[in-house]
Design an enzyme around this catalytic site. Structure first.
Site, mmCIF file in Angstrom:
data_model
loop_
_atom_site.group_PDB
_atom_site.id
_atom_site.type_symbol
_atom_site.label_atom_id
_atom_site.label_comp_id
_atom_site.label_asym_id
_atom_site.label_seq_id
_atom_site.Cartn_x
_atom_site.Cartn_y
_atom_site.Cartn_z
ATOM 1 N N CYS A 1 -7.774 23.444 -8.251
ATOM 2 C CA CYS A 1 -8.565 22.582 -9.143
ATOM 3 C C CYS A 1 -7.700 21.848 -10.163
ATOM 4 O O CYS A 1 -8.158 21.515 -11.253
ATOM 5 C CB CYS A 1 -9.647 23.386 -9.851
ATOM 6 S SG CYS A 1 -9.027 24.718 -10.908
ATOM 7 N N ARG B 1 -4.941 18.470 -10.863
ATOM 8 C CA ARG B 1 -5.180 17.030 -10.859
ATOM 9 C C ARG B 1 -5.652 16.545 -9.497
ATOM 10 O O ARG B 1 -6.676 15.859 -9.391
ATOM 11 C CB ARG B 1 -3.896 16.300 -11.260
ATOM 12 C CG ARG B 1 -4.005 14.786 -11.144
ATOM 13 C CD ARG B 1 -2.705 14.087 -11.491
ATOM 14 N NE ARG B 1 -1.582 14.568 -10.686
ATOM 15 C CZ ARG B 1 -0.416 13.937 -10.588
ATOM 16 N NH1 ARG B 1 -0.224 12.809 -11.244
ATOM 17 N NH2 ARG B 1 0.567 14.428 -9.861
ATOM 18 N N GLY C 1 -0.104 9.917 1.503
ATOM 19 C CA GLY C 1 -0.051 8.469 1.378
ATOM 20 C C GLY C 1 -0.105 8.028 -0.066
ATOM 21 O O GLY C 1 -0.194 8.836 -0.992
ATOM 22 N N LYS D 1 9.946 11.322 0.281
ATOM 23 C CA LYS D 1 9.811 10.166 -0.602
ATOM 24 C C LYS D 1 9.859 10.601 -2.070
ATOM 25 O O LYS D 1 10.243 9.819 -2.943
ATOM 26 C CB LYS D 1 8.545 9.378 -0.278
ATOM 27 C CG LYS D 1 7.226 10.109 -0.485
ATOM 28 C CD LYS D 1 6.654 9.912 -1.873
ATOM 29 C CE LYS D 1 5.429 10.782 -2.066
ATOM 30 N NZ LYS D 1 4.877 10.651 -3.433
#
Length: 326
Positions: free
Chosen positions: A8, A10, A135, A190
């Site tokens: 729970c 962010r 993504g 990334k």
């Protein structure tokens, strides 16, 4: 569809908010004593969003698993194995394995370099086929109604199509990815490139981000191919498509941490910068597969061994001349 979100913080609270928004019955789980859960129970809000009243909050893990058709796991990537072992110790492993599991974390396991789907297979059994949801995008933007594209990747095409149909909306357009390996490695790596971008910002060398992006994708393509995945996946939403949100956005924890390292203000900030852990995991993969990862190695030396960022980055960009395709 009944969806339970485990975690729970962010992103977990966002996944619950989003799943309810697109029409599903949602339960959000947090550990007993969790400050995040306490705040949500009292106010239904956190610093990012307000949860609708019909999202059920619970600290009962069994309730959350048993009520769900789909279980979204949104916790710290490095805590996944311990979390699954705890869940299995409560007799919930078999039940979880019967649900569709979506992993909403980006990372590789430190010490082993293993992908998170591999961790799930090892703890819940090889018959369990998790999907990963990764993504570009930030909670702060989504809750303001700013749309983006994301990817759901997994090994079972029909399950992917059903989940894309069930979760897609004008706010998030989902694509389905069939190269799970490349998607997971790209999504994790990334964040390491994001750390490097933040260091360039801290040094006032932001104009080098273009070169960083070009060379960052190149080294990850080599790694994914060596591991048996599709190198082209690195140019998709899980990696290159997420560069804007990770290398440039003021909301990016990894970019902000890299900048703080240069400025000497990092402190305990690394706990929310997943790229710090991923850099270590990538070094294990670099050795295992014999693939040179110069950007990842440079970041690793800086954040793990305290090397000087300016010296290390300048050495990186002044390496011996070679073909751009290498």
């Amino acid at each position: 569809m009944n969806i339970s979100v485990l975690g729970c913080g962010r992103w977990g609270s966002f996944h619950a908010w989003y799943a309810q928004r697109v029409g599903h019955a949602v339960m959000l789980w947090g550990r007993a004593g969790s400050a995040h859960l306490k705040e949500l129970r009292v106010t239904r809000t956190n610093e990012f969003l307000t949860l609708p009243a019909d999202i059920h909050l619970t600290d009962d893990l069994a309730e959350a698993v048993r009520a769900a058709e789909v279980v979204i796991i949104s916790i710290h990537a490095q805590a996944l194995r311990a979390f699954l072992r705890d869940l299995c110790s409560r007799g919930l492993g078999v039940e979880l394995g019967k649900r569709r599991i979506i992993l909403c974390m980006k990372g590789l396991e430190i010490g082993t370099g293993k992908r998170l789907s591999t961790v799930v297979h090892e703890e819940l059994g090889s018959a369990v086929h998790p999907v990963v949801w990764v993504g570009p995008g930030h909670v702060q933007d989504f809750v303001r109604g700013i749309p983006n594209c994301m990817v759901l990747a997994g090994e079972e095409r029909e399950a992917l199509r059903e989940l894309v149909d069930a979760l897609g909306s004008p706010l998030i357009r989902f694509y389905y990815g069939e190269d799970l390996l490349g998607t997971e490695v790209g999504a994790a790596a990334k964040n390491v490139v994001g750390l490097a971008a933040g260091m360039l910002d801290g040094l006032g060398y932001g104009s080098l981000k273009g070169a960083l992006m070009a060379r960052g994708t190149r080294e990850l393509v080599r790694l994914v191919r060596a591991m048996g995945g599709d190198g082209e996946t690195i140019y998709g939403l899980s990696h290159l498509g997420d560069y804007e949100a990770t290398l440039f956005s003021p909301h990016s924890n990894n970019r902000r941490y890299g900048e703080a390292v240069v400025r000497g203000t990092a402190g305990d900030f690394h706990k929310i910068a997943e790229g710090v852990y991923t850099a270590e995991a990538l070094m294990a993969l670099s050795e295992e597969y014999g693939v040179d990862l110069p950007i990842s190695a440079t970041v690793y030396e800086i954040v793990t061994h305290g090397r000087d960022p300016r010296d290390q980055l300048m050495q990186l960009f002044l390496r011996a001349t070679k073909s751009e395709k290498e």
